[in-house]
Structure formats: C-alpha cells, structure tokens
Design a protein around this motif. Structure first.
Motif, mmCIF file in Angstrom:
data_model
loop_
_atom_site.group_PDB
_atom_site.id
_atom_site.type_symbol
_atom_site.label_atom_id
_atom_site.label_comp_id
_atom_site.label_asym_id
_atom_site.label_seq_id
_atom_site.Cartn_x
_atom_site.Cartn_y
_atom_site.Cartn_z
ATOM 1 N N ASP A 221 0.830 -1.203 0.000
ATOM 2 C CA ASP A 221 0.000 0.000 0.000
ATOM 3 C C ASP A 221 0.867 1.258 0.000
ATOM 4 O O ASP A 221 1.973 1.276 0.549
ATOM 5 C CB ASP A 221 -0.932 0.028 1.218
ATOM 6 C CG ASP A 221 -1.976 -1.088 1.177
ATOM 7 O OD1 ASP A 221 -2.332 -1.510 0.066
ATOM 8 O OD2 ASP A 221 -2.409 -1.523 2.254
ATOM 9 N N VAL A 222 0.356 2.311 -0.623
ATOM 10 C CA VAL A 222 1.054 3.588 -0.713
ATOM 11 C C VAL A 222 0.263 4.626 0.083
ATOM 12 O O VAL A 222 -0.970 4.678 0.010
ATOM 13 C CB VAL A 222 1.177 4.044 -2.181
ATOM 14 C CG1 VAL A 222 1.873 5.399 -2.264
ATOM 15 C CG2 VAL A 222 1.948 3.022 -2.999
ATOM 16 N N TYR A 223 0.984 5.452 0.832
ATOM 17 C CA TYR A 223 0.346 6.506 1.617
ATOM 18 C C TYR A 223 0.870 7.867 1.176
ATOM 19 O O TYR A 223 2.049 8.032 0.859
ATOM 20 C CB TYR A 223 0.616 6.303 3.114
ATOM 21 C CG TYR A 223 -0.186 5.171 3.717
ATOM 22 C CD1 TYR A 223 -1.340 5.424 4.452
ATOM 23 C CD2 TYR A 223 0.199 3.848 3.543
ATOM 24 C CE1 TYR A 223 -2.089 4.388 4.999
ATOM 25 C CE2 TYR A 223 -0.543 2.805 4.079
ATOM 26 C CZ TYR A 223 -1.684 3.084 4.808
ATOM 27 O OH TYR A 223 -2.426 2.066 5.338
ATOM 28 N N LEU A 224 -0.033 8.832 1.179
ATOM 29 C CA LEU A 224 0.302 10.211 0.824
ATOM 30 C C LEU A 224 -0.402 11.145 1.787
ATOM 31 O O LEU A 224 -1.621 11.050 1.991
ATOM 32 C CB LEU A 224 -0.161 10.519 -0.615
ATOM 33 C CG LEU A 224 -0.142 12.001 -1.030
ATOM 34 C CD1 LEU A 224 1.301 12.489 -1.192
ATOM 35 C CD2 LEU A 224 -0.917 12.217 -2.321
ATOM 36 N N ASP A 225 0.352 12.049 2.415
ATOM 37 C CA ASP A 225 -0.260 13.102 3.239
ATOM 38 C C ASP A 225 -0.765 14.188 2.297
ATOM 39 O O ASP A 225 0.030 14.820 1.588
ATOM 40 C CB ASP A 225 0.758 13.659 4.230
ATOM 41 C CG ASP A 225 1.169 12.630 5.280
ATOM 42 O OD1 ASP A 225 0.317 11.816 5.671
ATOM 43 O OD2 ASP A 225 2.346 12.643 5.700
ATOM 44 N N LEU A 226 -2.088 14.396 2.281
ATOM 45 C CA LEU A 226 -2.718 15.295 1.316
ATOM 46 C C LEU A 226 -3.219 16.562 2.010
ATOM 47 O O LEU A 226 -4.198 16.514 2.761
ATOM 48 C CB LEU A 226 -3.875 14.590 0.621
ATOM 49 C CG LEU A 226 -4.619 15.398 -0.432
ATOM 50 C CD1 LEU A 226 -3.704 15.694 -1.630
ATOM 51 C CD2 LEU A 226 -5.880 14.671 -0.881
ATOM 52 N N PRO A 227 -2.584 17.706 1.776
ATOM 53 C CA PRO A 227 -3.075 18.957 2.366
ATOM 54 C C PRO A 227 -4.374 19.400 1.682
ATOM 55 O O PRO A 227 -4.491 19.345 0.453
ATOM 56 C CB PRO A 227 -1.946 19.956 2.076
ATOM 57 C CG PRO A 227 -0.765 19.121 1.664
ATOM 58 C CD PRO A 227 -1.342 17.901 1.015
ATOM 59 N N ILE A 228 -5.335 19.832 2.488
ATOM 60 C CA ILE A 228 -6.587 20.387 1.965
ATOM 61 C C ILE A 228 -6.925 21.650 2.756
ATOM 62 O O ILE A 228 -6.447 21.856 3.877
ATOM 63 C CB ILE A 228 -7.753 19.390 2.052
ATOM 64 C CG1 ILE A 228 -8.025 18.990 3.510
ATOM 65 C CG2 ILE A 228 -7.481 18.158 1.193
ATOM 66 C CD1 ILE A 228 -9.275 18.128 3.686
ATOM 67 N N THR A 229 -7.753 22.509 2.169
ATOM 68 C CA THR A 229 -8.150 23.759 2.824
ATOM 69 C C THR A 229 -9.316 23.498 3.774
ATOM 70 O O THR A 229 -10.017 22.480 3.654
ATOM 71 C CB THR A 229 -8.582 24.792 1.782
ATOM 72 O OG1 THR A 229 -9.756 24.314 1.107
ATOM 73 C CG2 THR A 229 -7.463 25.027 0.760
ATOM 74 N N PRO A 230 -9.563 24.407 4.718
ATOM 75 C CA PRO A 230 -10.713 24.240 5.617
ATOM 76 C C PRO A 230 -12.037 24.185 4.861
ATOM 77 O O PRO A 230 -12.939 23.430 5.242
ATOM 78 C CB PRO A 230 -10.623 25.474 6.527
ATOM 79 C CG PRO A 230 -9.183 25.844 6.532
ATOM 80 C CD PRO A 230 -8.714 25.549 5.143
ATOM 81 N N TRP A 231 -12.162 24.970 3.785
ATOM 82 C CA TRP A 231 -13.432 24.958 3.050
ATOM 83 C C TRP A 231 -13.597 23.685 2.229
ATOM 84 O O TRP A 231 -14.711 23.206 2.039
ATOM 85 C CB TRP A 231 -13.584 26.204 2.190
ATOM 86 C CG TRP A 231 -12.384 26.564 1.359
ATOM 87 C CD1 TRP A 231 -12.102 26.185 0.104
ATOM 88 C CD2 TRP A 231 -11.304 27.401 1.773
ATOM 89 N NE1 TRP A 231 -10.909 26.702 -0.319
ATOM 90 C CE2 TRP A 231 -10.391 27.474 0.698
ATOM 91 C CE3 TRP A 231 -11.003 28.116 2.945
ATOM 92 C CZ2 TRP A 231 -9.204 28.206 0.744
ATOM 93 C CZ3 TRP A 231 -9.821 28.834 2.996
ATOM 94 C CH2 TRP A 231 -8.936 28.880 1.899
ATOM 95 N N GLU A 232 -12.494 23.107 1.758
ATOM 96 C CA GLU A 232 -12.595 21.817 1.074
ATOM 97 C C GLU A 232 -13.020 20.732 2.054
ATOM 98 O O GLU A 232 -13.813 19.842 1.702
ATOM 99 C CB GLU A 232 -11.250 21.443 0.436
ATOM 100 C CG GLU A 232 -10.897 22.286 -0.786
ATOM 101 C CD GLU A 232 -9.489 22.039 -1.291
ATOM 102 O OE1 GLU A 232 -9.236 22.279 -2.481
ATOM 103 O OE2 GLU A 232 -8.627 21.620 -0.483
ATOM 104 N N ALA A 233 -12.507 20.831 3.286
ATOM 105 C CA ALA A 233 -12.892 19.858 4.300
ATOM 106 C C ALA A 233 -14.357 20.029 4.695
ATOM 107 O O ALA A 233 -15.081 19.045 4.865
ATOM 108 C CB ALA A 233 -11.992 19.992 5.524
ATOM 109 N N GLY A 234 -14.790 21.261 4.855
ATOM 110 C CA GLY A 234 -16.160 21.510 5.301
ATOM 111 C C GLY A 234 -17.207 21.257 4.231
ATOM 112 O O GLY A 234 -18.254 20.646 4.499
#
Length: 318
Positions: A221-234
C-alpha cells in the motif's frame, strides 16, 4: 536507515585488531545475555552487540563498513556515513541481510563453539561456487514500473597478504514490476566461481526502496499526506491527487477531518493482489497576512459561536 557506530558499541577503537574485537564482543555478550543479566535493557544491548560483532568480525564486512564511514564523514570528529551505506556492497558467503538486521545466530556460534555449515564439496577436485549477497536501492517509480538497470557492486576481497582491497563490477539487472521492499532477486551464476568443473554460485540482490519525498510504502500500500483547505474539508471538493502512476481526481466528502484516510483502490504497488493507495487528509489553514484575511477569520468565528473543538478535553479535566 539509522547508522550505528559499531566500534563504540563494542567499546573499541577503529584501529582495534580482530582479536581485540573478539574479546570485547565475548565480554559484552556474556554481560548482557538475557538469561543472566538483570539490566532492563539487556535484550536490546545483546542484539546491538551481536550486530556490531557481525559487522566487524568479518574482514570483508569490516572493510566495507570502514569505507562507507570514510566516505560519509561530515566533519573531522563526525562518525557517520550516508544513509543506505550498505547498498552496493557485495559479500561472499552468508547472507548480508542477517548482519544488517542484527541477527544473533553467529553470536551463539561464537559463544558456544558451534560451526556454521558451508556449501558441501562435490568431490576432492570440484565444488560449487559460493552464493554472493548484496543490496540494491531503487526508486519508488522503479518498483512500480520495473525495467532494466545497471548496478555497480563493490566487493571487498582479502588478498594473499591478508590485505583488503575492493573489486568493482557492473551487472545488468531486470527489476520486476511490483518488486517490494526486502524482496530478493536471484541472478543465477553471478556469484562466486566454482572450483574445477563445479558451477558458479548465485548472486542474491536484496531490494530496498529509496525514501520518496511524498509517498511512503507500507507493504504493497502507498500513503500520501494530502493537504486540503478548511473549506474543502467543510464543503467537500474534487481535487487532483498525484499517484506513482499519474494524477487522479479524488472526492473529498463534506465534513472531512484531519487524519481521515481516503482509499484509492488498486493504486498501490502492482502485484497479486495489487495494493491500494491512501490519501491521509491534513487540513491546512491559510496565514493571516492581511486585513481582509483577518476579517474573514473573524467572520468565520462569529458564524460558529458555540463550536469548541476542546469541549471533550475540558469535560474530562479534573
């Protein structure tokens, strides 16, 4: 890969003779043997002593270790080679993996007088050549796609005067698609030469995957830490995500949180079955670098007057 000063582990100088190394090893091995030592860290120390002895007791491996240390110096007093220093060295006889993993088999043989069995002779005038072992470091992309590559190997050889010298050779290797960390590739007839009419030994290459700046492997398996914005999360969003096979579109569900894992099925290391890829969400907040940004944060705060992410912690506080 963490580097360890094996000389310091055994409490000897770099100029120590093989006999001094052996004496130091026997003393420390008996001191930290788990069956007799009351030290709470005895098992760990016992393994460290075994690892150091496996490296320094063998003239070939000691020469390779000293060479890697010399090439990896950062300053006059620093004793530290580059990470992955053991990649690219070729060794005859026993598996180098046992040495690099700190195996204790030879430790017991040295303490209690047992002798490892070597390759048996086929007769008085012929014998099969020894199998050789080495490590080869590849990129993550090579593990995914496979292909041919030229590998340069350096082998420490003890001459008739007991001096150690290095022989270098280059070989062509087929890297199979989907090769994994720790897998061994067998190259028939690429080991030590046979005696008389005996066949040559084989060369076993242990594969290690070079650390990637973005991806990390866990099994297949491959893992990637993916940054997202607060509005993308919400609000949720469609974002482009890199994979070792190219970018794909990923759906961020509304109400996503940091640490949440989103699975990309079949985007892991090729194989049977193929691994998956996991995007680990990391919500990243923009900086307050202007008056308008500060105003936007203030408006957000006023929109959620009762939101308290520390509510659970405060409820359990004494």
């Amino acid at each position: 890969m963490e580097f360890k000063d094996y000389y310091a582990t055994l409490g000897v100088e770099q100029t120590a003779t093989q006999e001094q190394i052996k004496r130091a090893y026997r003393r420390l091995a008996r001191k930290y043997h788990p069956d007799v030592s009351k030290d709470p860290d005895a098992t760990t120390r016992f393994k460290e002593v075994a690892q150091a002895y496996e490296a320094l007791n063998d003239p070939e491996k000691r020469a390779a270790y000293d060479d890697a240390v010399q090439r990896g110096h950062r300053g006059a007093e620093e004793f530290r080679p580059q990470p992955g220093w053991d990649s690219g060295f070729e060794f005859s006889g026993r598996d180098f993996g046992a040495f690099s993993q700190g195996g204790a088999g030879d430790l017991f043989e040295a303490l209690f007088g047992r002798t490892a069995q070597g390759r048996s002779s086929r007769g008085p005038t012929q014998a099969a050549g020894e199998d050789h072992h080495a490590k080869v470091q590849i990129d993550l992309e090579e593990a995914f796609r496979g292909g041919k590559r030229t590998v340069s190997l350096r082998m420490p050889v003890v001459d008739v005067r007991g001096q150690v010298m290095f022989q270098t050779r280059q070989i062509e290797v087929d890297i199979p698609k989907g090769v994994s960390e720790g897998q061994h590739l067998r190259l028939v007839g690429q080991g030590g030469a046979g005696y008389g009419s005996g066949p040559a030994g084989d060369l076993y290459l242990e594969v290690t995957v070079r650390p990637h700046p973005y991806f990390r492997l866990e099994g297949r398996d491959v893992y990637l830490d993916l940054p997202i914005t607060p509005w993308e999360a919400g609000l949720g969003a469609q974002v482009s995500v890199p994979t070792p096979d190219g970018a794909v579109q990923l759906t961020i569900p509304p109400g996503a949180s940091s640490g949440q894992k989103l699975r990309l099925k079949g985007k892991g290391l090729p194989g049977h079955p193929r691994g998956d890829m996991y995007a680990v969400l990391a919500i990243t907040v923009p900086p307050v670098a202007s008056a308008s940004a500060k105003k936007a944060y203030a408006a957000l705060a006023s929109s959620f007057p009762n939101f308290n992410p520390r509510g659970t912690l405060e409820a359990t506080a004494p």
